[in-house]
Design a protein around this motif. Structure first.
Motif, mmCIF file in Angstrom:
data_model
loop_
_atom_site.group_PDB
_atom_site.id
_atom_site.type_symbol
_atom_site.label_atom_id
_atom_site.label_comp_id
_atom_site.label_asym_id
_atom_site.label_seq_id
_atom_site.Cartn_x
_atom_site.Cartn_y
_atom_site.Cartn_z
ATOM 1 N N LYS A 44 37.365 -34.583 25.918
ATOM 2 C CA LYS A 44 37.134 -35.241 24.633
ATOM 3 C C LYS A 44 38.363 -36.046 24.243
ATOM 4 O O LYS A 44 39.479 -35.803 24.729
ATOM 5 C CB LYS A 44 36.802 -34.224 23.549
ATOM 6 C CG LYS A 44 37.863 -33.148 23.344
ATOM 7 C CD LYS A 44 37.341 -32.052 22.428
ATOM 8 C CE LYS A 44 38.356 -30.900 22.350
ATOM 9 N NZ LYS A 44 37.825 -29.769 21.559
ATOM 10 N N VAL A 45 38.140 -37.012 23.343
ATOM 11 C CA VAL A 45 39.235 -37.835 22.853
ATOM 12 C C VAL A 45 38.916 -38.243 21.417
ATOM 13 O O VAL A 45 37.748 -38.478 21.069
ATOM 14 C CB VAL A 45 39.423 -39.083 23.752
ATOM 15 C CG1 VAL A 45 38.203 -39.980 23.737
ATOM 16 C CG2 VAL A 45 40.664 -39.864 23.338
ATOM 17 N N ASP A 46 39.943 -38.288 20.558
ATOM 18 C CA ASP A 46 39.785 -38.671 19.155
ATOM 19 C C ASP A 46 40.376 -40.051 18.932
ATOM 20 O O ASP A 46 41.482 -40.354 19.412
ATOM 21 C CB ASP A 46 40.481 -37.668 18.231
ATOM 22 C CG ASP A 46 39.807 -36.303 18.246
ATOM 23 O OD1 ASP A 46 38.625 -36.243 18.653
ATOM 24 O OD2 ASP A 46 40.463 -35.309 17.877
ATOM 25 N N LEU A 47 39.658 -40.890 18.191
ATOM 26 C CA LEU A 47 40.163 -42.199 17.783
ATOM 27 C C LEU A 47 40.249 -42.226 16.262
ATOM 28 O O LEU A 47 39.234 -42.021 15.576
ATOM 29 C CB LEU A 47 39.259 -43.334 18.265
ATOM 30 C CG LEU A 47 39.657 -44.002 19.592
ATOM 31 C CD1 LEU A 47 39.430 -43.040 20.743
ATOM 32 C CD2 LEU A 47 38.887 -45.285 19.810
ATOM 33 N N PRO A 48 41.452 -42.475 15.704
ATOM 34 C CA PRO A 48 41.578 -42.541 14.241
ATOM 35 C C PRO A 48 40.826 -43.740 13.675
ATOM 36 O O PRO A 48 40.656 -44.763 14.348
ATOM 37 C CB PRO A 48 43.087 -42.671 14.023
ATOM 38 C CG PRO A 48 43.616 -43.223 15.306
ATOM 39 C CD PRO A 48 42.737 -42.690 16.389
ATOM 40 N N ILE A 49 40.386 -43.593 12.418
ATOM 41 C CA ILE A 49 39.643 -44.661 11.730
ATOM 42 C C ILE A 49 40.505 -45.216 10.605
ATOM 43 O O ILE A 49 41.106 -44.469 9.827
ATOM 44 C CB ILE A 49 38.318 -44.124 11.154
ATOM 45 C CG1 ILE A 49 37.407 -43.643 12.283
ATOM 46 C CG2 ILE A 49 37.609 -45.199 10.338
ATOM 47 C CD1 ILE A 49 36.131 -42.996 11.788
ATOM 48 N N THR A 79 41.218 -42.705 2.891
ATOM 49 C CA THR A 79 40.644 -41.519 3.535
ATOM 50 C C THR A 79 41.121 -41.419 4.978
ATOM 51 O O THR A 79 41.123 -42.408 5.723
ATOM 52 C CB THR A 79 39.099 -41.572 3.512
ATOM 53 O OG1 THR A 79 38.650 -41.606 2.149
ATOM 54 C CG2 THR A 79 38.499 -40.363 4.223
ATOM 55 N N GLU A 80 41.538 -40.235 5.395
ATOM 56 C CA GLU A 80 41.941 -40.004 6.779
ATOM 57 C C GLU A 80 40.760 -39.421 7.547
ATOM 58 O O GLU A 80 40.182 -38.417 7.159
ATOM 59 C CB GLU A 80 43.135 -39.046 6.842
ATOM 60 C CG GLU A 80 44.407 -39.617 6.238
ATOM 61 C CD GLU A 80 45.596 -38.686 6.423
ATOM 62 O OE1 GLU A 80 45.404 -37.600 7.016
ATOM 63 O OE2 GLU A 80 46.701 -39.036 5.993
ATOM 64 N N PRO A 118 36.694 -35.685 9.118
ATOM 65 C CA PRO A 118 35.699 -34.693 8.726
ATOM 66 C C PRO A 118 34.295 -35.284 8.749
ATOM 67 O O PRO A 118 34.119 -36.499 8.731
ATOM 68 C CB PRO A 118 36.126 -34.309 7.310
ATOM 69 C CG PRO A 118 36.857 -35.501 6.802
ATOM 70 C CD PRO A 118 37.556 -36.098 7.974
ATOM 71 N N GLU A 119 33.299 -34.416 8.803
ATOM 72 C CA GLU A 119 31.920 -34.853 9.020
ATOM 73 C C GLU A 119 31.423 -35.779 7.921
ATOM 74 O O GLU A 119 30.642 -36.694 8.163
ATOM 75 C CB GLU A 119 31.018 -33.622 9.127
ATOM 76 C CG GLU A 119 29.588 -33.945 9.512
ATOM 77 C CD GLU A 119 28.778 -32.698 9.764
ATOM 78 O OE1 GLU A 119 27.548 -32.808 9.865
ATOM 79 O OE2 GLU A 119 29.374 -31.602 9.871
ATOM 80 N N SER A 120 31.860 -35.575 6.675
ATOM 81 C CA SER A 120 31.359 -36.363 5.552
ATOM 82 C C SER A 120 31.998 -37.749 5.468
ATOM 83 O O SER A 120 31.546 -38.589 4.694
ATOM 84 C CB SER A 120 31.602 -35.612 4.241
ATOM 85 O OG SER A 120 32.996 -35.411 4.040
#
Length: 640
Positions: free
Chosen positions: A512-517, A489-490, A464-466
């Motif tokens: 687009k591609v997402d990388l988990p943190i 936090t995910e 999420p943005e925050s």
């Protein structure tokens, strides 16, 4: 055309014969070289070999990576340009090219022709390798084209490293297709020119020269010797035309008169009609495809942004995004190269030799070639981003090769250990080739570069943005944990690929591609410290991302540190990390260890700080005491 073709072959032979030493038989010349299979210029080398233009070194090898020195290229340049080397000045122009140098005649001939100017300090640079930027300068001068002002359109990420005197020539050379940038978006201006590169650029040079020659009016042949003409016979007088009075009392010509000027010819009138320009190419065009047009006169054609509204030649030349080409033939097709342009809308104006300007052409839309073939993905499918409390800067760091300087220096305040290379996290491919992602410090955006041309851009947003702060800076994108974020936090970072547009606009989404943190806010701690045979080993509970700072090492024979300490940091110890990055070894054998009164009661005291884990978390300063565990209490002196 026959003359142009002949000159091309002769120039090719002259250029590359200076590279090939020694010459071999024609039969040998057609034999493939054994050392060019992996050369990027293999086709160009083979092409020139098949034409009998270039030979190898006589042992079946071409030596493609061998460098060309400046004085040798002067010989190449003189032969290619057909310069007269038989007449030399009485005194040398350059102090390092004396009159007895094997390159003296060629260097002086090139100086006389205005092709070579030296290094500005009375020297030519004999023995120095020819750089890529200087090769561009010399080839463009040999092409005889006007390069002034073209350097402003360079898009290479290292354009600022190109010397001022070479920028215009590099832009023209790239525009003619003589050079390409690397896949990392750089031109490498000061890199040395190799034999294979000279062969490749020479092949492209001749193609460009042929295009230029095809647009240049052929010179008139010298008149053949003729016998003196016979004296002309007196002409039979022609009676003057009879004038018939007009009704107004004036006179007009009879049908036997000419041009209404009492039998004389009509005086030529100055040309006052406005020039016109017409597009032959159909819009839209892909970047790299030429713009083809026809103009009604000889002059210059200007490509400008479609939004510009120039009203005069002065207005045209004041525009920053300007591409100019000469029109040598009226009513024939002229081509304008687009490889250095960015995607956008343009139009063309034509200005004749008297300075009259045409009306603008129709709109020309330039687009990224086959942008649908661009794909974005993770470098490693199971990869994630490790984010510590201090965050990191995401940028396009350049890996240092052995013996090579880092081209892109970071800000002095930016620790390379606190930065990550975006190219290690995600990759953009086009037709199977991985393209370089470069950070534009002016627009503060990541751009996908191919041959120096930006094809796409990448936007980064947290989800999420925050959870994460994403802040563009001069050095890169600062990635930091958001307020209230914990290790549980995910979150993820989304990298979205857009087609390239001018600054302030957003292009079409291409993927687009997402990388988990993974959040890690816990600094490493020391779990053990030992001494063995002159080496202190420190073990931590986490993998370390860098070497810590060793503040001090002292030794106390009593182990009590009550005033009997010996300080051991007069020399820098050898520090290394283990293969699992969880152990730090400090070799103190060189710190006057043999002069210490070692005994089984003695202790070392180690003060270290800045233990850093791979997430960038730092520990506080720690004081560690190390027992001596392997000292013989009854050593036998040597010789007993």
């Amino acid at each position: 055309m026959l003359r142009n073709t002949l000159m091309k072959v002769l120039s090719s032979a002259a250029l590359l014969s200076a590279i090939a030493v020694p010459a071999v038989s024609a039969e040998t010349a057609t034999t493939p070289f054994s050392d060019i299979a992996g050369s990027y210029a293999k086709d160009a080398i083979n092409e020139l070999v098949e034409k009998g233009i270039v030979n190898g070194k006589g042992d079946g090898k071409f030596d493609p990576t061998g460098k060309i020195e400046r004085q040798d290229f002067a010989i190449i340049l003189a032969k290619a340009s057909g310069l007269d080397v038989s007449s030399t000045p009485t005194s040398p122009t350059f102090s390092d090219v004396p009159s007895d140098s094997y390159a003296y005649a060629s260097v002086e001939a090139a100086v006389k022709a205005g092709l070579i100017k030296g290094q500005g300090n009375g020297t030519f640079g004999t023995g120095s390798n020819l750089s890529r930027q200087d090769m561009a300068v010399l080839f463009v001068r040999a092409l005889g084209v006007d390069a002034q002002g073209k350097g402003s359109i360079l898009k290479f990420s290292d354009a600022s490293s190109i010397s001022d005197y070479a920028k215009d020539a590099v832009a023209v050379a790239v525009g003619f297709g003589l050079f390409n940038g690397g896949t990392d978006g750089k031109f490498d201006p000061k890199g040395g020119a190799a034999r294979e590169e000279v062969a490749l650029v020479a092949s492209r040079f001749f193609d460009a020269k042929e295009i230029i020659d095809s647009q240049t009016p052929p010179s008139q042949p010298d008149p053949a010797p003729t016998t003196p003409p016979e004296p002309a016979k007196p002409a039979t007088p022609t009676p003057p035309a009879t004038s018939v009075p007009s009704s107004s009392g004036g006179s007009s010509n009879s049908s036997g008169g000419s041009n209404g000027n009492n039998g004389g010819s009509t005086p030529s009138q100055p040309e006052t009609s406005a020039p016109a320009v017409e597009l032959v190419s159909s819009s839209p065009l892909n970047i790299g495809d030429p713009i083809k047009l026809i103009s009604s006169k000889v002059g210059k054609v200007y490509l400008v942004p479609y939004a510009a509204t120039p009203t005069s030649k002065t207005d045209l030349e004041s525009l920053p995004d300007l591409l100019v080409s000469s029109v040598l033939y009226a009513n024939q097709v002229t081509e304008m190269q687009t490889s250095l342009l960015t995607a956008g809308e343009y139009k063309v104006y034509f200005v004749d030799q008297e300075g009259r300007m045409s009306a603008p052409s129709d709109k020309i839309v330039l687009q990224v070639k086959d942008e649908k073939s661009l794909t974005i993905a993770r470098v490693n499918l199971g990869s994630s981003i490790l984010l510590g409390e201090s965050g990191f800067v995401l940028r396009d760091t350049i890996s240092q090769e052995p013996g090579q300087e880092i081209d892109q220096e970071p800000n002095q305040e930016l620790d390379l250990l606190e930065s990550r290379d975006i190219n290690d996290l995600i990759q953009v491919k086009q037709n199977g080739d991985t393209l370089h992602i470069s950070y534009n410090t002016d627009s503060r955006r990541f751009e996908v570069i191919a041959n120096g041309i930006p094809l796409a851009e990448i936007e980064i947003q947290p989800t999420p943005e925050s959870s994460v702060s994403v802040n563009p800076t001069e050095d890169g994108i600062q990635i930091s944990p958001g307020g209230g974020t914990t290790e549980s936090t995910e979150a993820s970072l989304r990298f979205t690929l857009y087609s390239y547009t001018e600054e302030g606009e957003q292009g079409k989404e291409l993927g687009k591609v997402d990388l988990p943190i993974r959040f890690d806010f816990t600094a490493p701690t020391v779990t053990g410290v030992t001494y063995q045979d002159g080496v202190i080993t420190v073990t931590t509970d986490q993998q370390m991302g860098a070497l810590p700072l060793v503040n001090s090492i002292t030794y106390s024979p009593s182990g009590a540190f009550n005033g009997d300490e010996h300080f051991l940091l007069d020399n820098v110890p050898v520090i290394a990390l283990s293969e699992d990055f969880k152990q730090l070894t400090i070799d103190i054998t060189e710190l006057l260890l043999n002069e210490l009164p070692l005994n089984e009661n003695g202790k070392f005291r180690l003060v270290i700080s800045d233990l850093r884990d791979v997430a960038g978390n730092l520990s506080d300063k720690e004081t560690l005491d190390v027992n001596i565990s392997n000292v013989d209490p009854n050593p036998i002196a040597e010789g007993e």
